[in-house]
Write a protein that holds these residues in place. Sequence first.
Motif, PDB file in Angstrom:
ATOM      1  N   VAL A 260       0.858  -1.184   0.000  1.00 17.22           N
ATOM      2  CA  VAL A 260       0.000   0.000   0.000  1.00 17.22           C
ATOM      3  C   VAL A 260       0.895   1.234   0.000  1.00 17.22           C
ATOM      4  O   VAL A 260       1.689   1.433   0.922  1.00 17.22           O
ATOM      5  CB  VAL A 260      -0.926   0.021   1.237  1.00 17.22           C
ATOM      6  N   ALA A 261       0.780   2.033  -1.035  1.00 20.91           N
ATOM      7  CA  ALA A 261       1.638   3.211  -1.169  1.00 20.91           C
ATOM      8  C   ALA A 261       1.348   4.223  -0.066  1.00 20.91           C
ATOM      9  O   ALA A 261       0.189   4.448   0.300  1.00 20.91           O
ATOM     10  CB  ALA A 261       1.423   3.860  -2.527  1.00 20.91           C
ATOM     11  N   ALA A 262       2.430   4.800   0.456  1.00 21.90           N
ATOM     12  CA  ALA A 262       2.257   5.827   1.485  1.00 21.90           C
ATOM     13  C   ALA A 262       1.654   7.082   0.858  1.00 21.90           C
ATOM     14  O   ALA A 262       1.929   7.411  -0.302  1.00 21.90           O
ATOM     15  CB  ALA A 262       3.601   6.149   2.123  1.00 21.90           C
ATOM     16  N   ARG A 263       0.847   7.763   1.600  1.00 19.58           N
ATOM     17  CA  ARG A 263       0.263   9.005   1.105  1.00 19.58           C
ATOM     18  C   ARG A 263       0.607  10.130   2.077  1.00 19.58           C
ATOM     19  O   ARG A 263       0.756   9.913   3.280  1.00 19.58           O
ATOM     20  CB  ARG A 263      -1.257   8.894   0.955  1.00 19.58           C
ATOM     21  N   ARG A 264       0.734  11.333   1.537  1.00 21.00           N
ATOM     22  CA  ARG A 264       1.081  12.492   2.353  1.00 21.00           C
ATOM     23  C   ARG A 264      -0.125  12.926   3.180  1.00 21.00           C
ATOM     24  O   ARG A 264      -1.208  13.149   2.637  1.00 21.00           O
ATOM     25  CB  ARG A 264       1.559  13.648   1.483  1.00 21.00           C
ATOM     26  N   ILE A 265       0.057  13.022   4.499  1.00 19.76           N
ATOM     27  CA  ILE A 265      -1.017  13.451   5.375  1.00 19.76           C
ATOM     28  C   ILE A 265      -1.063  14.976   5.442  1.00 19.76           C
ATOM     29  O   ILE A 265      -2.131  15.584   5.343  1.00 19.76           O
ATOM     30  CB  ILE A 265      -0.834  12.864   6.792  1.00 19.76           C
TER      31      ILE A 265
END
Length: 212
Positions: free
Chosen positions: A110-115
């Motif tokens: 699961v690709a990290a996403r910017r919070i």
Amino acid sequence: DRSFVDAFEGVYGEKPDRLYGRFVAEVTAKAVAAEQVMAAAGEVRGQHFQQLDWFTSGAAVSPDGKMVAVQRSQPGKPAQVMIWSMETKPETEKAKKAREEAAKRDPEDVAARRIFPAARDTIATLAPMNGAGWDDPRFFSDGRRLLLLRNETFEDGTSARDLWIWDRETKGVRRVTRNAAIRSADPFPDGDKAAGIRCRAGSCDVVTAELD
């Protein structure tokens, strides 16, 4: 001798951890209820501009809408004024390439996403002067100069806030008033005067100040 828990229970009739747990539950329930009321009323959320810590003043946006000035404070340090770009920074080629390579190595990951949004570009910074910081930045109509407030302490221990003008291009600051006790101020569109709030001895007045 009794422990704190025993003494607390003797006064309030319940152990502190149980009462605190109930307090947290009640506050959470009220927060959820408030969210439901706001959602039913058609709440419109803004866009997250910047994630910060410690203290930040109310932001002042430049007349052209391309910059924002804020007062930033850190623990144990006087405040400084920073001007940031309003433009959103695009993803860099380096970050994009790293993300694509990570996906190739493990397609099922699961690709990290910017919070939080990326840090804004800093256009100019005004550091504290003689150990005193700056407050309440306001842009002039030219977008180059800013009207600032600075607190000065006198020999008798009293203090007062005065107006200063910062030119971000020449990097110079110029004092406008002395012992004026102005709490907040905004420059007129023509830049010749400013309207502000002056407070002395518990009484506050609306005043205008000459800026030349």
